[in-house]
Design an enzyme around this catalytic site. Structure first.
Site, PDB file in Angstrom:
ATOM      1  N   TYR A 123      -8.478-134.979  27.058  1.00 43.80           N
ATOM      2  CA  TYR A 123      -9.144-133.880  26.346  1.00 43.80           C
ATOM      3  C   TYR A 123     -10.659-134.070  26.366  1.00 43.80           C
ATOM      4  O   TYR A 123     -11.166-135.178  26.511  1.00 43.80           O
ATOM      5  CB  TYR A 123      -8.648-133.763  24.905  1.00 43.80           C
ATOM      6  CG  TYR A 123      -9.108-134.860  23.968  1.00 43.80           C
ATOM      7  CD1 TYR A 123     -10.256-134.699  23.184  1.00 43.80           C
ATOM      8  CD2 TYR A 123      -8.394-136.047  23.838  1.00 43.80           C
ATOM      9  CE1 TYR A 123     -10.670-135.698  22.303  1.00 43.80           C
ATOM     10  CE2 TYR A 123      -8.799-137.041  22.974  1.00 43.80           C
ATOM     11  CZ  TYR A 123      -9.938-136.864  22.205  1.00 43.80           C
ATOM     12  OH  TYR A 123     -10.368-137.853  21.347  1.00 43.80           O
ATOM     13  N   CYS A 124     -11.361-132.933  26.263  1.00 43.28           N
ATOM     14  CA  CYS A 124     -12.818-132.936  26.092  1.00 43.28           C
ATOM     15  C   CYS A 124     -13.134-132.097  24.867  1.00 43.28           C
ATOM     16  O   CYS A 124     -12.317-132.030  23.940  1.00 43.28           O
ATOM     17  CB  CYS A 124     -13.525-132.439  27.354  1.00 43.28           C
ATOM     18  SG  CYS A 124     -13.075-130.774  27.884  1.00 43.28           S
ATOM     19  N   TRP A 125     -14.294-131.470  24.818  1.00 43.37           N
ATOM     20  CA  TRP A 125     -14.671-130.733  23.603  1.00 43.37           C
ATOM     21  C   TRP A 125     -13.780-129.518  23.369  1.00 43.37           C
ATOM     22  O   TRP A 125     -13.294-129.286  22.267  1.00 43.37           O
ATOM     23  CB  TRP A 125     -16.138-130.312  23.697  1.00 43.37           C
ATOM     24  CG  TRP A 125     -16.571-129.367  22.613  1.00 43.37           C
ATOM     25  CD1 TRP A 125     -16.962-128.080  22.749  1.00 43.37           C
ATOM     26  CD2 TRP A 125     -16.632-129.639  21.202  1.00 43.37           C
ATOM     27  NE1 TRP A 125     -17.274-127.526  21.534  1.00 43.37           N
ATOM     28  CE2 TRP A 125     -17.077-128.464  20.557  1.00 43.37           C
ATOM     29  CE3 TRP A 125     -16.343-130.769  20.419  1.00 43.37           C
ATOM     30  CZ2 TRP A 125     -17.245-128.377  19.182  1.00 43.37           C
ATOM     31  CZ3 TRP A 125     -16.514-130.674  19.049  1.00 43.37           C
ATOM     32  CH2 TRP A 125     -16.958-129.501  18.435  1.00 43.37           C
ATOM     33  N   GLY A 128     -12.131-127.817  28.658  1.00 47.59           N
ATOM     34  CA  GLY A 128     -12.769-127.154  29.781  1.00 47.59           C
ATOM     35  C   GLY A 128     -12.905-128.023  31.002  1.00 47.59           C
ATOM     36  O   GLY A 128     -11.988-128.769  31.373  1.00 47.59           O
ATOM     37  N   TYR A 152     -10.848-131.109  21.853  1.00 42.09           N
ATOM     38  CA  TYR A 152     -11.025-131.722  20.534  1.00 42.09           C
ATOM     39  C   TYR A 152     -10.918-130.691  19.423  1.00 42.09           C
ATOM     40  O   TYR A 152     -10.426-131.007  18.328  1.00 42.09           O
ATOM     41  CB  TYR A 152     -12.381-132.425  20.458  1.00 42.09           C
ATOM     42  CG  TYR A 152     -12.749-132.838  19.045  1.00 42.09           C
ATOM     43  CD1 TYR A 152     -12.201-133.981  18.470  1.00 42.09           C
ATOM     44  CD2 TYR A 152     -13.600-132.053  18.270  1.00 42.09           C
ATOM     45  CE1 TYR A 152     -12.504-134.342  17.160  1.00 42.09           C
ATOM     46  CE2 TYR A 152     -13.913-132.414  16.971  1.00 42.09           C
ATOM     47  CZ  TYR A 152     -13.359-133.546  16.420  1.00 42.09           C
ATOM     48  OH  TYR A 152     -13.651-133.894  15.129  1.00 42.09           O
TER      49      TYR A 152
END
Length: 382
Positions: A123-125, A128, A152
Site C-alpha cells: 500500500y501507499c498513500w 496509486g 493508507y
C-alpha cells in the site's frame, strides 16, 4: 493497423470499465500476472505487509507490523513534487528513474530469497502509482501480490470505524488510584495472570502527568496511538472484561478516542489505596531520570506556575538542590497531584458509579503483590 489492435480499441470504447481495469482484465485473460486489488488492510492470506510511502509518512502511522520499503524517500518525493508543478512530463520521467532504481535495490536485498508462495500486501498513500510500481514488478516475477484499494486512507478509515465499534463490545474495568499507588504495575501483573489489559500509557509512551513522558522517548502521533489501541482491542475476547487504567481524556499530547473514553467513564471502577511511604518509593523508582537531571526537572515543574505561586516552586527547587527527594515527592503529591486526581475523577466518572475500594498495606504491596493483590483484583472482575 493490425486486426487485433482494432478489435481491442473497439472493445475498449464499448466497455464500461475504466481503461486501467480493462487492461488488467485483458492481462489476466492472456495470463499476464498483475496485482490483485483488495479493500482489506488486514488480509490474513498476505505473507507480509509492505508500506511503500516515505519514511516520514511511515513514522506518522502505518499498518502494525508493516515493512517500510519507500519507492521514493522523503527528499526524492519533494524533488519530484516540486518539478511536477513546473513540468508534469519531466517529473514523471524523474519519478520513474528514481522509483525503478529503488525497486531494483529492494529486489536484491528483500525479494531474491522469497519462496514462490510469498504473497505481499502493498500500500501507499491512496493505492496509486507508488504501490502499483512495486506491485506490478513483483507480480511479473511470479508472486501473488495484493494492492490495498485506497491505500493508507482505507486503513485509516478502518481504524476509526473499528475503534468506534470495538469500544462498545467490551465490559471495561477501570483501575484507579492516586499517583504512585502502582496502577501500571498491577495492570502488568493482571496481564501476567491472563487478564485482558488495554495499556493506554504504554501506547502513548506517557504516564499522563506533567512529568509523565517516558525517559528517552517521544510520543506517537494521534493516528499511531489509535492504531495501537485498535490493534489491542481487536485481539481481545468480548466475553471477558478488559482492564484499563483511569486516565483523563488526554495522555500527554494524545487524545483517547471519544467512544472509548465514554465507555471508560461509564465503567465500574476499582480504587486502590496504599500508604504514602509506598507511593513515594514507587515514584522514585519509576522516575530515576529526574533525580539525575535536575535542570530538566525544574523546567517541568516550572510549567505548574499557573497552579502554584512562585514561593511554592522555589521551595520545590530548594528540595531539588539539596537532594531531599522524598520530601519533594510527598510535597508535590499532597499539594498538586492528589487534588488534581480528585478533581479528575469527579469530572471523568459518571454520577452514581461508586467504586470498589481496595486498601493494601505496605507488607502486602511490597511482599505479596504478584501473588495476592493482582490475584485478588482479578477475582473481583469475575
Amino acid at each position: 493497423m493490425p486486426r487485433g489492435s482494432v478489435l481491442s480499441l473497439l472493445l475498449l470504447r464499448t466497455c464500461k470499465k475504466c481503461p486501467q481495469t480493462f487492461w488488467y482484465d485483458a492481462c489476466r485473460q492472456k495470463h499476464y500476472r498483475v496485482p490483485i486489488s483488495t479493500p482489506d488492510p488486514f488480509l490474513t492470506s498476505a505473507s507480509e505487509v509492505i508500506d511503500v510511502r516515505t519514511p516520514a509518512e511511515f513514522a506518522e502511522d502505518h499498518v502494525p507490523g508493516a515493512l517500510n520499503l519507500p519507492v521514493l524517500n522523503d527528499e526524492e518525493r519533494v524533488e519530484v513534487g516540486t518539478l511536477y508543478h513546473k513540468d508534469f512530463f519531466a517529473a514523471r520521467k524523474l519519478g520513474a528513474a528514481l522509483i525503478t532504481a529503488n525497486i531494483a535495490s529492494y529486489i536484491h536485498e528483500n525479494f531474491l530469497h522469497k519462496p514462490k508462495d510469498y504473497s505481499p500486501l502493498i500500500y501507499c498513500w491512496r493505492g496509486g502509482q507508488r504501490s502499483a510500481s512495486l506491485g506490478i514488478i513483483l507480480a511479473q516475477i511470479g508472486f501473488k501480490v495484493y494492492v490495498l484499494e485506497g491505500g493508507y486512507r482505507t486503513y485509516r478509515q478502518t481504524v476509526v470505524r473499528d475503534l468506534k465499534e470495538l469500544s462498545g463490545r467490551f465490559r471495561f474495568l477501570v483501575l484507579s488510584g492516586m499517583t504512585g499507588v502502582g496502577k501500571t504495575f498491577l495492570l502488568h501483573k493482571l496481564q501476567q495472570h491472563g487478564e485482558q489489559v488495554l495499556d493506554l500509557e504504554g501506547a502513548a509512551r506517557h504516564k499522563g502527568s506533567i512529568l509523565g513522558l517516558w525517559a528517552g522517548e517521544t510520543q506517537p502521533s494521534q493516528k499511531a496511538f489509535e492504531s495501537s489501541l485498535r490493534s489491542s482491542l481487536a485481539q481481545f475476547n468480548p466475553s471477558r472484561p478488559v482492564w484499563v487504567e483511569s486516565e483523563s481524556s488526554k495522555v500527554g499530547l494524545v487524545q483517547i478516542p471519544a467512544h472509548l473514553f465514554q465507555q471508560m467513564r461509564a465503567a465500574h471502577r476499582l480504587e486502590l489505596h496504599v500508604p504514602m511511604s509506598w507511593r513515594i518509593r514507587q515514584i522514585l523508582r519509576d522516575y530515576p531520570h529526574f533525580t539525575q537531571d535536575r535542570v530538566r526537572l525544574k523546567e517541568l515543574l516550572g510549567n505548574l506556575r499557573k497552579f502554584h505561586r512562585q514561593k511554592k516552586l522555589d521551595y520545590w527547587f530548594l528540595l531539588i538542590d539539596n537532594s531531599r527527594w522524598e520530601e519533594l515527592v510527598e510535597s508535590i503529591l499532597t499539594e498538586h497531584y492528589d487534588p488534581a486526581y480528585s478533581s479528575s475523577v469527579k469530572r471523568n466518572t459518571e454520577k452514581g458509579h461508586n467504586p470498589t475500594t481496595l486498601h493494601v498495606d505496605s507488607r502486602t504491596v511490597i511482599g505479596l503483590c504478584e501473588k495476592y493483590t493482582a490475584g485478588r483484583i482479578a477475582k473481583i472482575s469475575k
